[in-house]
Design an enzyme around this catalytic site. Structure first.
Site: not given
Ligand code: GLU
Length: 447
Positions: A92, A113, A128, A168, A211
């Site tokens: 994820k 992540q 990612k 992102d 976020t």
């Molecule tokens: N890009 C966001 C992060 O850096 C969210 C990733 C997501 O929702 O899967 O956590």
């Protein structure tokens, strides 16, 4: 071998193997600089050489993305997906479309992540992806054709129980919509394969805000624990994407004065407080640069260059732009200007030197993998809603987000303390996240 020697050896090996991956090595160095106390109490980590295993992605995919621009020229970009760790759930993590994207940057993001997702307490692994495609100045049609081509290949490697991408930098609701449309054409209707979807087709209420809101909730719990609050606090925020915008929104709701934002060319300083309606209009509707803010509001100042080079008195700083936006000298300036809390809405916005300076000088430094976990947490809630074929109210999502951020804050705080490093949330976040993933990996016999 002592735990410390083992950690050093792993760092050394990775610096040899991935010598040209500066950002990945930076993320690994930060992680390794904090885990020794845990290893000293958990000999099974070294016994199973788990640090070697966890720093190696399970797999990564690189592919060609050909697309046609509006003049009919064929253009080619590189597409990537890093599937780093699936101990706790399907891979994820977001997709980033930005010209700086390369393997090193995506590996650093995917590595972080893993621990961020573990800290949410939800069943998601770490991944990612993205492309060096530059969405700036592209027409809607070009964006759509690029997304369709990107997904034509990516669709072979993802699935609701396998790998669930999201947004992102450079990837928001519009891009997720086009990506999803192509996935559906090629595979089947399964909304749970992407998160951050538009609300028109099973996105979660509150995901766009998550976020930024989550980052502010994290600090709010920290302040409350220290008998303090956001009321009357002066806050500087960098960035002007959805993390910065909704961070500012929540700050204002909690009575703080958020006085800045920035883009890659310069920054706005507005002592009266950022005019959020104006900022949303410029960034979300018109997709313009921040110079437009100054034109509409002459009382604000626009300065070219980095926000972090400005001398501004503030209590709290929220870096919400991108990696390595704050270096050691800029960290010193922030501390000299009175900043007591730094909470990272972006991923790795502070260099290791900056982070260590904050911690050594008594700043409550809240690392991205903890403070910005609200986005991916609500992504996981979106997956839950899609599995249930139900949607939750905005209030329910927001309540859960706040509870998750409280839990992450307390976990980081308590883990730091248990490991003899009170107030070092960087160490707390790394050890707590790592412990969860490590236990799952060992239980699954993956090493
Ligand atoms: N890009 C966001 C992060 O850096 C969210 C990733 C997501 O929702 O899967 O956590």
């Amino acid at each position: 071998m002592t735990a410390q020697d083992y950690v050093k050896q792993i760092g050394h090996e990775l610096h040899e193997k991935d010598a040209n991956q500066a950002e990945f090595l930076q993320a690994v160095d930060e992680f390794l600089s904090t885990v020794t106390p845990y290893l000293e109490n958990h000999p099974e980590i070294e016994k199973n050489n788990l640090l070697s295993v966890i720093t190696e992605p399970e797999r990564f995919i690189q592919f060609r993305v050909p697309w046609q621009d509006d003049e009919g020229n064929w253009r080619v970009n590189r597409g990537y997906r890093i599937q780093f760790n699936s101990a706790l759930g399907p891979y994820k993590g977001g997709l980033r479309f930005h010209p700086s994207v390369n393997l090193s940057i995506l590996k650093f993001l995917a590595f972080e992540q893993i621990f961020k997702n573990a800290l949410t307490g939800l069943p998601i692994g770490g991944g990612k992806g993205g492309s060096d495609f530059d969405p700036k100045g592209k027409s809607d049609g070009e964006i759509m054709r690029f997304c369709q081509s990107f997904m034509t290949e990516l669709s072979k490697h993802i699935g609701p129980n396998l790998d669930v991408p999201a947004g992102d930098i450079g990837v928001g609701g519009r891009e997720i919509g086009y990506l999803y449309g192509q996935y559906k054409r090629l595979r089947e209707y399964d909304a749970g394969v992407l998160t951050g979807k538009p609300l028109e087709f099973w996105g979660s209420l509150g995901r766009t805000e998550a976020t930024g809101y989550g980052c502010v909730y994290f600090v709010n719990h920290l302040l409350a624990y220290n008998n303090d609050s956001f009321k009357g606090k002066q806050v500087i925020v960098s960035g002007s994407g959805n993390v910065a915008i909704y961070g500012i929104e929540k700050l204002q709701q909690l009575g703080a004065n958020a006085i800045s934002c920035s883009d890659s060319n310069g920054c706005i300083i507005d002592p009266e407080g950022i005019d959020l309606d104006l900022l949303k209009e410029i960034k979300e509707v018109k997709r313009e640069r921040l110079t437009a803010y100054k034109e509409a509001k002459p009382s604000a100042t626009y300065v070219e260059g980095s926000l972090w080079d400005q001398d501004i008195k503030a209590d709290v700083a929220l870096p919400c732009a991108t990696q390595n936006e704050i270096n050691g000298a800029q960290a010193k300036r922030l501390v000299a200007n009175g900043v007591k809390v730094v909470a990272e809405g972006a991923n790795m916005p502070s260099t290791l030197e900056a982070a260590e300076y904050f911690i050594a000088n008594g700043v409550h430094y809240c690392p991205g993998k903890a403070a910005n976990a609200g986005g991916v947490a609500v992504s996981a809630l979106e997956m839950s809603q899609n599995s249930q074929r139900l949607t939750w109210t905005k209030e329910e999502v927001d309540e859960r987000l706040n509870a998750i951020m409280k839990d992450i804050y307390e976990t980081c705080r308590d883990t730091a303390k248990e490991n003899g490093a009170e107030n070092n949330y960087m160490l707390g976040a790394n050890i707590a996240g790592f412990a969860r993933v490590a236990k799952a990996m060992l239980a699954q016999g993956l090493v």
